[in-house]
Structure formats: C-alpha cells, structure tokens
Design a protein around this motif. Structure first.
Motif, PDB file in Angstrom:
ATOM      1  N   LEU A   1       0.829  -1.211   0.000  1.00 18.96           N
ATOM      2  CA  LEU A   1       0.000   0.000   0.000  1.00 18.96           C
ATOM      3  C   LEU A   1       0.865   1.263   0.000  1.00 18.96           C
ATOM      4  O   LEU A   1       0.484   2.274  -0.610  1.00 18.96           O
ATOM      5  CB  LEU A   1      -0.946  -0.004   1.195  1.00 18.96           C
ATOM      6  N   ASP A   2       2.015   1.231   0.661  1.00 16.52           N
ATOM      7  CA  ASP A   2       2.935   2.374   0.616  1.00 16.52           C
ATOM      8  C   ASP A   2       3.399   2.620  -0.819  1.00 16.52           C
ATOM      9  O   ASP A   2       3.436   3.766  -1.287  1.00 16.52           O
ATOM     10  CB  ASP A   2       4.158   2.121   1.507  1.00 16.52           C
ATOM     11  N   ALA A   3       3.752   1.540  -1.496  1.00 17.10           N
ATOM     12  CA  ALA A   3       4.214   1.657  -2.878  1.00 17.10           C
ATOM     13  C   ALA A   3       3.104   2.196  -3.776  1.00 17.10           C
ATOM     14  O   ALA A   3       3.347   3.048  -4.646  1.00 17.10           O
ATOM     15  CB  ALA A   3       4.705   0.304  -3.381  1.00 17.10           C
ATOM     16  N   LYS A   4       1.879   1.727  -3.560  1.00 17.42           N
ATOM     17  CA  LYS A   4       0.750   2.199  -4.364  1.00 17.42           C
ATOM     18  C   LYS A   4       0.477   3.680  -4.114  1.00 17.42           C
ATOM     19  O   LYS A   4       0.194   4.435  -5.047  1.00 17.42           O
ATOM     20  CB  LYS A   4      -0.502   1.381  -4.057  1.00 17.42           C
ATOM     21  N   ALA A   5       0.578   4.099  -2.850  1.00 18.49           N
ATOM     22  CA  ALA A   5       0.348   5.516  -2.534  1.00 18.49           C
ATOM     23  C   ALA A   5       1.421   6.387  -3.179  1.00 18.49           C
ATOM     24  O   ALA A   5       1.114   7.445  -3.743  1.00 18.49           O
ATOM     25  CB  ALA A   5       0.328   5.715  -1.021  1.00 18.49           C
ATOM     26  N   SER A   6       2.667   5.937  -3.118  1.00 16.95           N
ATOM     27  CA  SER A   6       3.760   6.703  -3.742  1.00 16.95           C
ATOM     28  C   SER A   6       3.560   6.799  -5.242  1.00 16.95           C
ATOM     29  O   SER A   6       3.728   7.867  -5.845  1.00 16.95           O
ATOM     30  CB  SER A   6       5.105   6.031  -3.451  1.00 16.95           C
TER      31      SER A   6
ATOM     32  N   ARG B   1      -2.372  11.540  -8.676  1.00 16.02           N
ATOM     33  CA  ARG B   1      -3.672  11.030  -8.216  1.00 16.02           C
ATOM     34  C   ARG B   1      -3.711  11.010  -6.689  1.00 16.02           C
ATOM     35  O   ARG B   1      -3.552   9.983  -6.042  1.00 16.02           O
ATOM     36  CB  ARG B   1      -3.927   9.623  -8.770  1.00 16.02           C
ATOM     37  N   GLU B   2      -3.904  12.185  -6.136  1.00 13.45           N
ATOM     38  CA  GLU B   2      -3.922  12.323  -4.680  1.00 13.45           C
ATOM     39  C   GLU B   2      -5.065  11.514  -4.056  1.00 13.45           C
ATOM     40  O   GLU B   2      -4.935  10.988  -2.951  1.00 13.45           O
ATOM     41  CB  GLU B   2      -4.054  13.798  -4.325  1.00 13.45           C
ATOM     42  N   ASP B   3      -6.193  11.404  -4.769  1.00 16.58           N
ATOM     43  CA  ASP B   3      -7.328  10.648  -4.253  1.00 16.58           C
ATOM     44  C   ASP B   3      -6.976   9.174  -4.055  1.00 16.58           C
ATOM     45  O   ASP B   3      -7.338   8.557  -3.051  1.00 16.58           O
ATOM     46  CB  ASP B   3      -8.545  10.793  -5.177  1.00 16.58           C
ATOM     47  N   LEU B   4      -6.245   8.609  -5.011  1.00 14.11           N
ATOM     48  CA  LEU B   4      -5.828   7.209  -4.884  1.00 14.11           C
ATOM     49  C   LEU B   4      -4.802   7.033  -3.763  1.00 14.11           C
ATOM     50  O   LEU B   4      -4.820   6.029  -3.044  1.00 14.11           O
ATOM     51  CB  LEU B   4      -5.259   6.698  -6.209  1.00 14.11           C
ATOM     52  N   ALA B   5      -3.920   8.000  -3.617  1.00 12.94           N
ATOM     53  CA  ALA B   5      -2.919   7.936  -2.548  1.00 12.94           C
ATOM     54  C   ALA B   5      -3.609   7.973  -1.182  1.00 12.94           C
ATOM     55  O   ALA B   5      -3.276   7.196  -0.277  1.00 12.94           O
ATOM     56  CB  ALA B   5      -1.927   9.079  -2.674  1.00 12.94           C
ATOM     57  N   LYS B   6      -4.609   8.856  -1.042  1.00 17.10           N
ATOM     58  CA  LYS B   6      -5.342   8.928   0.215  1.00 17.10           C
ATOM     59  C   LYS B   6      -6.087   7.623   0.491  1.00 17.10           C
ATOM     60  O   LYS B   6      -6.135   7.153   1.622  1.00 17.10           O
ATOM     61  CB  LYS B   6      -6.333  10.091   0.183  1.00 17.10           C
ATOM     62  N   ALA B   7      -6.667   7.051  -0.550  1.00 15.18           N
ATOM     63  CA  ALA B   7      -7.393   5.789  -0.382  1.00 15.18           C
ATOM     64  C   ALA B   7      -6.453   4.671   0.065  1.00 15.18           C
ATOM     65  O   ALA B   7      -6.792   3.875   0.951  1.00 15.18           O
ATOM     66  CB  ALA B   7      -8.089   5.403  -1.688  1.00 15.18           C
ATOM     67  N   ALA B   8      -5.267   4.632  -0.528  1.00 16.10           N
ATOM     68  CA  ALA B   8      -4.289   3.597  -0.156  1.00 16.10           C
ATOM     69  C   ALA B   8      -3.841   3.782   1.289  1.00 16.10           C
ATOM     70  O   ALA B   8      -3.733   2.812   2.046  1.00 16.10           O
ATOM     71  CB  ALA B   8      -3.091   3.641  -1.097  1.00 16.10           C
ATOM     72  N   LEU B   9      -3.585   5.023   1.672  1.00 16.13           N
ATOM     73  CA  LEU B   9      -3.148   5.278   3.050  1.00 16.13           C
ATOM     74  C   LEU B   9      -4.277   5.022   4.048  1.00 16.13           C
ATOM     75  O   LEU B   9      -4.033   4.546   5.159  1.00 16.13           O
ATOM     76  CB  LEU B   9      -2.610   6.702   3.176  1.00 16.13           C
ATOM     77  N   SER B  10      -5.496   5.320   3.644  1.00 19.15           N
ATOM     78  CA  SER B  10      -6.645   5.039   4.503  1.00 19.15           C
ATOM     79  C   SER B  10      -6.792   3.528   4.722  1.00 19.15           C
ATOM     80  O   SER B  10      -7.036   3.069   5.840  1.00 19.15           O
ATOM     81  CB  SER B  10      -7.909   5.606   3.882  1.00 19.15           C
ATOM     82  N   LYS B  11      -6.619   2.782   3.635  1.00 18.89           N
ATOM     83  CA  LYS B  11      -6.701   1.323   3.747  1.00 18.89           C
ATOM     84  C   LYS B  11      -5.577   0.803   4.643  1.00 18.89           C
ATOM     85  O   LYS B  11      -5.777  -0.127   5.432  1.00 18.89           O
ATOM     86  CB  LYS B  11      -6.632   0.681   2.368  1.00 18.89           C
ATOM     87  N   LYS B  12      -4.401   1.419   4.532  1.00 16.62           N
ATOM     88  CA  LYS B  12      -3.268   1.009   5.367  1.00 16.62           C
ATOM     89  C   LYS B  12      -3.590   1.218   6.846  1.00 16.62           C
ATOM     90  O   LYS B  12      -3.304   0.355   7.681  1.00 16.62           O
ATOM     91  CB  LYS B  12      -2.018   1.792   4.981  1.00 16.62           C
ATOM     92  N   LEU B  13      -4.213   2.359   7.166  1.00 18.24           N
ATOM     93  CA  LEU B  13      -4.602   2.621   8.554  1.00 18.24           C
ATOM     94  C   LEU B  13      -5.622   1.597   9.046  1.00 18.24           C
ATOM     95  O   LEU B  13      -5.544   1.130  10.182  1.00 18.24           O
ATOM     96  CB  LEU B  13      -5.156   4.039   8.688  1.00 18.24           C
TER      97      LEU B  13
END
Length: 154
Positions: A68-73, A80-92
């Motif tokens: 998920l870190d790699a996907k957010a980066s 695509r900030e929206d996708l990065a936020k979604a990935a980090l949200s899923k990580k949390l």
C-alpha cells in the motif's frame, strides 16, 4: 472458553472442601471431574486452533502494508492524490485490524495458559485441602477475568 465448565469445576472443588469429612468421594463426583477435564481439553484444543488461525492471518497481513505504501507513492507520482489517500486510509484500517488481532492473540494466550494451569492442577496427585483452596482461588480469579473483558467490542 466455557465459563460453565469453570463453574462446575468450582462446585466440585467446593464439595471436596466443605462436604462432611465422613463422606467418601463418590464415583459420581469422579465422573463429573473427568467430564470437566475432557471439556477443558476440548476448549484448549479449540483455543489453540483459533490462536493458530489468528497467527496465520497476522503473518499474511504484512505484505499488504508495504504494498500500500508503494501504491500511494505511485499514485502521488501520477498526480492522483485521491488514490494515494485511499491507499493510506486502507493502510490505517489494516493496521487497526492487525492491532485487534494482536490483542486477540494475547487474550487467547492468556486463556490457553489458564486452561493449561487448570488441567495441570486437576491432574495433580496431591489434592489436599490447601491445594483445593488454591485451585478455588485460581478459578475465581480466572472467572473474574473472563467476566471483565479487556476490549470494548466484546
């Protein structure tokens, strides 16, 4: 773990302690004790299997977090900030789930330990009054711990 089993075990120990001294231990009491011991062994097996399952989930979760870190980066690189936020949200969310599983594993470890102690205590050849009173105290402690769950979601 069945609270009912521990309550029955307490009744058996109390009857050993407080029955009239001239009464001999009955065959029925021995059968009940064997039945309780068998139920404790079954509960112990279930708990060990559940702990194995939780441990397996914990081991399989780890790669998802780094992925998920790699996907957010990568999403940030693409703008695509929206996708990065979604990935980090899923990580949390996954971290919270992982913490819950760790707490479950710790609870299972405590229950397994308590059952193993109870089984050792039941199989002890020396069942004098002091040992029976100690077993009764341990059961009271165990039951009070089971009545006051550590986590809010139980």
């Amino acid at each position: 773990m069945s609270v009912r089993v521990f309550e029955r075990l307490k009744e058996i120990i109390r009857s050993e302690l407080f029955d009239e001294p001239h009464q001999s231990p009955s065959l029925s009491r021995a059968k009940t004790l064997d039945s309780v011991t068998n139920e404790l062994k079954l509960d112990l097996g279930r708990l060990i299997a559940e702990r194995y399952h939780v441990e397996k989930i914990l081991r399989s979760d780890q790669p998802d977090l780094s992925d998920l870190d790699a996907k957010a980066s990568r999403a940030l690189e693409l703008g695509r900030e929206d996708l990065a936020k979604a990935a980090l949200s899923k990580k949390l969310d996954l971290r919270a789930q992982r913490q819950s599983l760790i707490e479950d594993r710790d609870d299972l470890d405590a229950q397994i330990d308590a059952l193993e102690r109870a089984l050792r205590s039941l199989s002890a050849p020396d069942q004098n009054e002091a040992n029976l009173r100690r077993q009764l105290e341990e059961l009271d402690t165990l039951l009070s711990q089971m009545d006051s769950p550590r986590r809010k979601d139980e």
